[in-house]
Design a protein around this motif. Structure first.
Motif, mmCIF file in Angstrom:
data_model
loop_
_atom_site.group_PDB
_atom_site.id
_atom_site.type_symbol
_atom_site.label_atom_id
_atom_site.label_comp_id
_atom_site.label_asym_id
_atom_site.label_seq_id
_atom_site.Cartn_x
_atom_site.Cartn_y
_atom_site.Cartn_z
ATOM 1 N N VAL A 86 0.840 -1.210 0.000
ATOM 2 C CA VAL A 86 0.000 0.000 0.000
ATOM 3 C C VAL A 86 0.869 1.252 0.000
ATOM 4 O O VAL A 86 0.624 2.209 -0.747
ATOM 5 C CB VAL A 86 -0.947 -0.001 1.222
ATOM 6 C CG1 VAL A 86 -1.658 1.346 1.351
ATOM 7 C CG2 VAL A 86 -1.967 -1.124 1.104
ATOM 8 N N GLY A 87 1.909 1.248 0.841
ATOM 9 C CA GLY A 87 2.802 2.396 0.899
ATOM 10 C C GLY A 87 3.516 2.646 -0.415
ATOM 11 O O GLY A 87 3.680 3.794 -0.848
ATOM 12 N N ALA A 88 3.943 1.573 -1.071
ATOM 13 C CA ALA A 88 4.603 1.713 -2.369
ATOM 14 C C ALA A 88 3.645 2.310 -3.399
ATOM 15 O O ALA A 88 4.034 3.153 -4.217
ATOM 16 C CB ALA A 88 5.114 0.352 -2.839
ATOM 17 N N GLY A 89 2.390 1.883 -3.351
ATOM 18 C CA GLY A 89 1.395 2.453 -4.256
ATOM 19 C C GLY A 89 1.195 3.943 -4.008
ATOM 20 O O GLY A 89 1.056 4.731 -4.948
ATOM 21 N N LEU A 90 1.209 4.340 -2.737
ATOM 22 C CA LEU A 90 1.074 5.759 -2.408
ATOM 23 C C LEU A 90 2.255 6.568 -2.933
ATOM 24 O O LEU A 90 2.090 7.702 -3.393
ATOM 25 C CB LEU A 90 0.953 5.938 -0.891
ATOM 26 C CG LEU A 90 -0.353 5.446 -0.254
ATOM 27 C CD1 LEU A 90 -0.281 5.582 1.265
ATOM 28 C CD2 LEU A 90 -1.542 6.227 -0.801
ATOM 29 N N LEU A 91 3.450 5.987 -2.857
ATOM 30 C CA LEU A 91 4.629 6.698 -3.356
ATOM 31 C C LEU A 91 4.500 6.991 -4.841
ATOM 32 O O LEU A 91 4.879 8.066 -5.313
ATOM 33 C CB LEU A 91 5.890 5.873 -3.109
ATOM 34 C CG LEU A 91 7.189 6.470 -3.672
ATOM 35 C CD1 LEU A 91 7.537 7.771 -2.967
ATOM 36 C CD2 LEU A 91 8.346 5.483 -3.557
ATOM 37 N N LEU A 92 3.949 6.034 -5.577
ATOM 38 C CA LEU A 92 3.810 6.218 -7.017
ATOM 39 C C LEU A 92 2.658 7.154 -7.372
ATOM 40 O O LEU A 92 2.643 7.752 -8.460
ATOM 41 C CB LEU A 92 3.590 4.864 -7.700
ATOM 42 C CG LEU A 92 4.751 3.860 -7.566
ATOM 43 C CD1 LEU A 92 4.353 2.518 -8.161
ATOM 44 C CD2 LEU A 92 6.012 4.397 -8.226
ATOM 45 N N ALA A 93 1.695 7.303 -6.435
ATOM 46 C CA ALA A 93 0.499 8.091 -6.743
ATOM 47 C C ALA A 93 0.526 9.501 -6.161
ATOM 48 O O ALA A 93 -0.121 10.407 -6.702
ATOM 49 C CB ALA A 93 -0.743 7.359 -6.229
ATOM 50 N N LEU A 94 1.271 9.708 -5.063
ATOM 51 C CA LEU A 94 1.247 10.991 -4.359
ATOM 52 C C LEU A 94 2.551 11.746 -4.535
ATOM 53 O O LEU A 94 3.567 11.167 -4.935
ATOM 54 C CB LEU A 94 0.994 10.754 -2.861
ATOM 55 C CG LEU A 94 -0.334 10.085 -2.494
ATOM 56 C CD1 LEU A 94 -0.392 9.860 -0.988
ATOM 57 C CD2 LEU A 94 -1.517 10.932 -2.949
ATOM 58 N N ALA A 192 9.028 -3.625 -3.137
ATOM 59 C CA ALA A 192 9.951 -3.818 -4.254
ATOM 60 C C ALA A 192 9.265 -4.472 -5.449
ATOM 61 O O ALA A 192 9.544 -4.131 -6.606
ATOM 62 C CB ALA A 192 11.139 -4.670 -3.806
ATOM 63 N N VAL A 193 8.375 -5.426 -5.191
ATOM 64 C CA VAL A 193 7.667 -6.090 -6.289
ATOM 65 C C VAL A 193 6.886 -5.073 -7.103
ATOM 66 O O VAL A 193 6.917 -5.074 -8.349
ATOM 67 C CB VAL A 193 6.732 -7.189 -5.737
ATOM 68 C CG1 VAL A 193 5.814 -7.718 -6.834
ATOM 69 C CG2 VAL A 193 7.543 -8.327 -5.142
ATOM 70 N N LEU A 194 6.186 -4.179 -6.411
ATOM 71 C CA LEU A 194 5.410 -3.150 -7.118
ATOM 72 C C LEU A 194 6.328 -2.196 -7.867
ATOM 73 O O LEU A 194 6.069 -1.835 -9.025
ATOM 74 C CB LEU A 194 4.540 -2.387 -6.121
ATOM 75 C CG LEU A 194 3.617 -1.315 -6.712
ATOM 76 C CD1 LEU A 194 2.672 -1.922 -7.750
ATOM 77 C CD2 LEU A 194 2.821 -0.627 -5.612
ATOM 78 N N PHE A 195 7.428 -1.792 -7.224
ATOM 79 C CA PHE A 195 8.346 -0.849 -7.869
ATOM 80 C C PHE A 195 8.969 -1.441 -9.139
ATOM 81 O O PHE A 195 9.208 -0.730 -10.106
ATOM 82 C CB PHE A 195 9.454 -0.442 -6.901
ATOM 83 C CG PHE A 195 8.987 0.445 -5.771
ATOM 84 C CD1 PHE A 195 7.977 1.372 -5.969
ATOM 85 C CD2 PHE A 195 9.566 0.346 -4.514
ATOM 86 C CE1 PHE A 195 7.542 2.180 -4.934
ATOM 87 C CE2 PHE A 195 9.146 1.167 -3.480
ATOM 88 C CZ PHE A 195 8.127 2.076 -3.686
ATOM 89 N N LEU A 196 9.249 -2.732 -9.118
ATOM 90 C CA LEU A 196 9.858 -3.362 -10.287
ATOM 91 C C LEU A 196 8.948 -3.309 -11.501
ATOM 92 O O LEU A 196 9.412 -3.200 -12.643
ATOM 93 C CB LEU A 196 10.216 -4.821 -9.974
ATOM 94 C CG LEU A 196 11.483 -5.044 -9.135
ATOM 95 C CD1 LEU A 196 11.596 -6.515 -8.743
ATOM 96 C CD2 LEU A 196 12.726 -4.597 -9.901
#
Length: 253
Positions: A86-94, A192-196
């Protein structure tokens, strides 16, 4: 070649710090930005690169894991992975600066809790005449929000974990360090999975490879070093790292 070696050394230092007491992101992220990566890319790349180092540290600690109170370790890991994603998704969206103002104060509070949390728990226990302890559900809720922070930014999330466990359950920082490393690996893994797949971290393969190799070496060596430190010295090292990270965060802001 010089830049490659500098990134390798930075990854080694970050991996070792994460194994001993936390704060590896604070070393890795500014270095990657200094090497010319955009802040969001640097943030994502540091998370990807530090995963193998955290896994290496967790493997060293595998026989020394102690439960977090009565909370199921499997449930704790699942929450850490979900929150990290969830946090990784927020980094990409916010906007990348969303947590910048709050991060130093969060870390300062965690440092104070690390220093005085067990004493405060004992004082409350004496004042109330009964044990003060978080329920497993409360631990999981707190872990989720910390994992979200870890997936979004990651700086000193392991320190804040130990602070939560210390004030809520009276856990000793040295004894809970192996579990901190395992949960850190879980948070970083899902992020990391999401970031990749959703970021451009693979656009700098040499930088990623150098930091990844360094983080594995540092994580392995740092965990072995931490295992050999007396408990009092390990507690002091963790607190010293927390204080140093707090000061750096305020200076950075």
């Amino acid at each position: 070649m010089i830049e490659f070696l500098l990134v390798l050394l930075t990854g080694t230092a970050a991996g070792a710090l994460n194994a001993i007491g936390g704060g590896g992101t604070f070393v890795a992220l500014p270095a990657l930005v200094a090497f010319g990566l955009p802040p969001v890319t640097a943030n994502a790349l540091s998370r990807v690169a530090l995963v193998p180092g955290a896994v290496a540290s967790a493997w060293v600690y595998r026989r020394e894991l102690t439960p977090v109170g009565e909370t199921s370790t499997k449930a704790l890991m699942a929450i850490s992975m979900v929150g990290g994603g969830v946090g990784a998704g927020l980094l990409l969206a916010l906007p990348a600066s969303s947590f910048d103002a709050a991060a130093p104060w969060l870390l300062a509070a965690a440092t104070l809790i690390l220093a005085f949390g067990r004493r405060l728990s004992q004082t409350l226990r004496n004042a109330l005449g009964r044990s003060v302890s978080m329920s497993p559900r409360a631990v999981l809720i707190g872990q989720f929000f910390l994992a979200v922070y870890g997936g979004y930014f990651g700086g000193a999330v392991g320190i804040t974990m130990m602070a939560l466990w210390g004030i809520g359950l009276g856990l000793d920082a040295a004894a809970s360090n192996p579990m901190r490393v395992v949960q850190l690996a879980a948070v970083f893994f899902s992020a990391a999975v999401l970031f990749l797949f959703a970021s451009d971290v693979l656009g700098a393969p040499l930088v990623l490879a150098a930091m990844l190799v360094g983080a594995v070496a540092g994580g392995w060596a740092g965990a072995h070093l931490a295992r050999r430190l007396p408990a009092s010295l390990l507690r002091g090292s963790i607190l010293a790292i927390a204080v140093a990270m707090t000061v750096m965060y305020f200076l950075r802001g």
